[in-house]
Each structure stands twice: as structure tokens, then as C-alpha cells.
Design a protein around this motif. Structure first.
Motif, PDB file in Angstrom:
ATOM      1  N   ASP A  78       0.830  -1.200   0.000  1.00 35.03           N
ATOM      2  CA  ASP A  78       0.000   0.000   0.000  1.00 35.03           C
ATOM      3  C   ASP A  78       0.870   1.258   0.000  1.00 35.03           C
ATOM      4  O   ASP A  78       0.598   2.222  -0.729  1.00 35.03           O
ATOM      5  CB  ASP A  78      -0.915  -0.029   1.224  1.00 35.03           C
ATOM      6  N   LEU A  81       2.295   1.839  -3.496  1.00 34.80           N
ATOM      7  CA  LEU A  81       1.296   2.403  -4.400  1.00 34.80           C
ATOM      8  C   LEU A  81       1.096   3.894  -4.119  1.00 34.80           C
ATOM      9  O   LEU A  81       1.024   4.710  -5.048  1.00 34.80           O
ATOM     10  CB  LEU A  81      -0.023   1.649  -4.254  1.00 34.80           C
ATOM     11  N   ASN A  82       1.019   4.258  -2.846  1.00 39.33           N
ATOM     12  CA  ASN A  82       0.864   5.669  -2.486  1.00 39.33           C
ATOM     13  C   ASN A  82       2.062   6.494  -2.955  1.00 39.33           C
ATOM     14  O   ASN A  82       1.907   7.601  -3.490  1.00 39.33           O
ATOM     15  CB  ASN A  82       0.686   5.818  -0.973  1.00 39.33           C
ATOM     16  N   ALA A  87      -3.536   5.054  -7.735  1.00 36.68           N
ATOM     17  CA  ALA A  87      -4.785   4.917  -6.988  1.00 36.68           C
ATOM     18  C   ALA A  87      -5.403   3.533  -7.162  1.00 36.68           C
ATOM     19  O   ALA A  87      -6.071   3.035  -6.259  1.00 36.68           O
ATOM     20  CB  ALA A  87      -5.778   5.992  -7.437  1.00 36.68           C
ATOM     21  N   ARG A  88      -5.165   2.916  -8.327  1.00 36.00           N
ATOM     22  CA  ARG A  88      -5.817   1.640  -8.640  1.00 36.00           C
ATOM     23  C   ARG A  88      -4.885   0.837  -9.539  1.00 36.00           C
ATOM     24  O   ARG A  88      -4.302   1.380 -10.478  1.00 36.00           O
ATOM     25  CB  ARG A  88      -7.147   1.915  -9.338  1.00 36.00           C
ATOM     26  N   GLN A 108      -8.943  -3.005   0.862  1.00 39.19           N
ATOM     27  CA  GLN A 108      -9.120  -1.764   0.111  1.00 39.19           C
ATOM     28  C   GLN A 108      -9.570  -2.091  -1.322  1.00 39.19           C
ATOM     29  O   GLN A 108      -8.793  -1.938  -2.274  1.00 39.19           O
ATOM     30  CB  GLN A 108      -7.821  -0.965   0.068  1.00 39.19           C
ATOM     31  N   GLN A 110     -11.252  -0.666  -3.492  1.00 35.03           N
ATOM     32  CA  GLN A 110     -11.225   0.414  -4.475  1.00 35.03           C
ATOM     33  C   GLN A 110      -9.866   0.545  -5.146  1.00 35.03           C
ATOM     34  O   GLN A 110      -9.750   1.175  -6.207  1.00 35.03           O
ATOM     35  CB  GLN A 110     -11.609   1.742  -3.808  1.00 35.03           C
ATOM     36  N   ARG A 111      -8.831  -0.060  -4.570  1.00 37.83           N
ATOM     37  CA  ARG A 111      -7.479   0.072  -5.100  1.00 37.83           C
ATOM     38  C   ARG A 111      -7.145  -0.985  -6.146  1.00 37.83           C
ATOM     39  O   ARG A 111      -6.103  -0.883  -6.807  1.00 37.83           O
ATOM     40  CB  ARG A 111      -6.448  -0.049  -3.969  1.00 37.83           C
ATOM     41  N   VAL A 112      -7.997  -1.995  -6.284  1.00 39.41           N
ATOM     42  CA  VAL A 112      -7.612  -3.170  -7.065  1.00 39.41           C
ATOM     43  C   VAL A 112      -8.505  -3.306  -8.292  1.00 39.41           C
ATOM     44  O   VAL A 112      -9.716  -3.522  -8.177  1.00 39.41           O
ATOM     45  CB  VAL A 112      -7.675  -4.439  -6.200  1.00 39.41           C
TER      46      VAL A 112
END
Length: 271
Positions: A78, A81-82, A87-88, A108, A110-112
Motif C-alpha cells: 500500500d 502504491l501511495n 490509486a488503482r 481496500q 477500491q485500489r484493485v
């Protein structure tokens, strides 16, 4: 050829080595917990032709820092990615890398954008029957500090597998695997605990995965890994399953061309 960017991400108690190449939707490759990101060398360029591909070494592996205590690997993913402003992403994880990817998708969603779980078991999955051959001997070698023996036994367990002997696996792949695995063996990474396991674990809520999912398994892998693949494919809504013949626990490493073809076909048909 797409140029590759190499860098590190500083964490509170360590650092992650990572590489990126290509443009487009983000696709993250997470390696098995006896190799490192070099296991993806032969699929890197083909995927970078169509995606922004990201690969990294988990802490305690490859060029990332050694582990210094309990850690949470999905938190590391995570954080990466940040750091990259993603975001995805499409998550492709092998073995423990797949378990990490699945846990993040549940925590999470929404991230995948999609999940590809390769010879993985979901967190909380209980192995049945006899453990893999050499496993107890390997743990003993680790505890005794016998790096060479532990390294060889790890490769016999996870690359050669239950149905093959060392001479039946490509020698170049085997030597490269020994090189990669020696790093976590020498650093004692095997004994690093997960400080924040997913609660409840993934095995109790596979029905809650709602992104396109591909479950891949090598036909020569351990029977319990194949059972886990069956369970994930049956319980994750609309999941697709593929068995890759003549390979074991790391088909993307053993059969990169066939794996890329399978993965791109999944994206074309499911997304």
C-alpha cells in the motif's frame, strides 16, 4: 525496449527496492517468498509494452532492507502504491505475493482493478495432511544456521516440488533461484512475523472479492496449493481458473511466455 526506473522507498523501519517501466494502467508484480522480483525478469518487457509495470522486493528479499522485526507486507505494498501515486492497479502475486494481494483487495477493494493469484493460498487457509517433503528438515537447517542446506531444501520444496527431482528442473532457473533464495535464508527472513494479519482472514470472505480474478496453479505444485486454487476459484465470484502443465509453484518463472499469454488473454476477456 521500455526504459526501467530503479529506486527505493524509505519506510519507518526499512526500505523497499522497486522498479517501474512502461505506460498505461498500473500492474504490480509481487514475488514468491523464496525468490525476489528477478523471478519476473522474462515477463517484464512483454508486460511493459501494455502497462505501467511495477515490481519490488519485499523486505528481507533481494535489494530491499533486511527485516528487523514484525511487519505487515500488505501495508508495504500500500505504501509503495501511495508513493508512486497509483490509486488503482492490477495485482499479480505469486505464492505469498498472491496472499498479500488478496488481503489488500479485501481491505481496500477500491485500489484493485483485478487480481491474478498464482499458486497462492488465502490467509487463514489451513493445510491438511502431510507437510511438503523436506519442510521440517529445512526448518531445522534454518534454526541451526546452515544456510547452504536450508537454501537447497527451500528450492527442492518450492521450485522442484513434490513430483520432481533437482535434475528435472532447468539448471539455469535452479541456479538463479538458489541465488535469490540465499538472501532471505541468510537474513532469517523466514521467521519474520506478520504484525497485522487480515482480520477476519481472506479464507472466510472470498465471496467478498468483486474484481475480475484469475486463479493460476502449476499442475506439479503441492496438492494443498491446488486445493486452495480450487476453493478460491469456486468461491470468488466469477473467478477464472487456469492450470499450467509441466510446472510447479512458480509458473511465471518456469514458463514466462505461456504465462504472459494467459495473463493478457485474461485481461482481454475479463476487463
Amino acid at each position: 525496449m521500455n526504459p526501467t526506473t530503479k529506486d527505493t522507498l524509505d519506510l519507518d523501519d526499512g526500505r523497499l527496492y522497486y522498479e517501474t517501466a512502461g505506460k498505461g494502467e498500473a500492474l504490480v508484480l509481487t514475488h514468491a517468498a523464496f525468490l525476489d522480483s528477478r523471478m519476473f525478469d522474462d515477463i517484464w518487457e512483454p508486460l511493459a509494452e501494455q502497462f505501467q509495470v511495477i515490481r519490488y522486493d519485499m523486505r528481507g528479499f533481494g535489494r530491499s532492507s533486511p527485516t528487523t522485526g514484525p511487519l505487515c507486507r500488505r501495508r508495504d505494498l500500500d505504501a509503495l502504491l501511495n508513493h508512486l501515486g497509483v490509486a488503482r492497479a492490477h495485482l499479480v502475486g505469486c505464492s505469498n505475493g498472491g496472499q498479500i494481494s488478496l488481503d489488500l483487495a479485501l481491505e481496500q477493494p477500491q485500489r484493485v482493478a483485478s487480481l491474478t493469484l498464482v499458486d497462492s493460498t488465502p490467509s487463514g487457509f489451513e493445510l491438511q495432511g502431510e507437510p511438503p517433503r523436506y519442510l521440517m528438515e529445512m526448518i531445522g537447517a534454518l534454526q541451526n544456521g546452515d544456510v547452504d542446506r536450508a537454501n537447497e531444501l527451500q528450492i527442492r520444496i518450492w521450485l522442484d516440488g513434490a513430483q520432481r527431482e533437482p535434475g528435472q528442473v532447468d539448471d539455469g532457473l535452479r541456479q538463479k533461484a538458489l541465488e535469490m533464495n540465499r538472501i532471505p535464508v541468510a537474513q532469517g527472513t523466514f521467521f519474520s512475523a506478520d504484525a497485522q494479519p487480515l482480520n477476519p482472514p481472506a479464507v472466510t470472505r472470498l465471496e467478498s472479492v468483486h474484481c475480475p480474478t484469475l486463479v493460476v496453479a502449476g499442475a506439479l505444485d503441492h496438492a494443498e496449493v491446488l486445493r486452495a486454487a480450487d476453493e478460491m476459484a469456486a468461491r470468488i465470484p466469477h473467478a477464472k481458473k487456469a492450470i499450467m502443465n509441466a510446472c510447479g509453484h512458480v509458473p511465471a518463472y518456469e514458463q514466462p511466455t505461456a504465462f504472459v499469454e494467459l495473463l493478457l488473454g485474461f485481461f482481454q476477456n475479463a476487463l
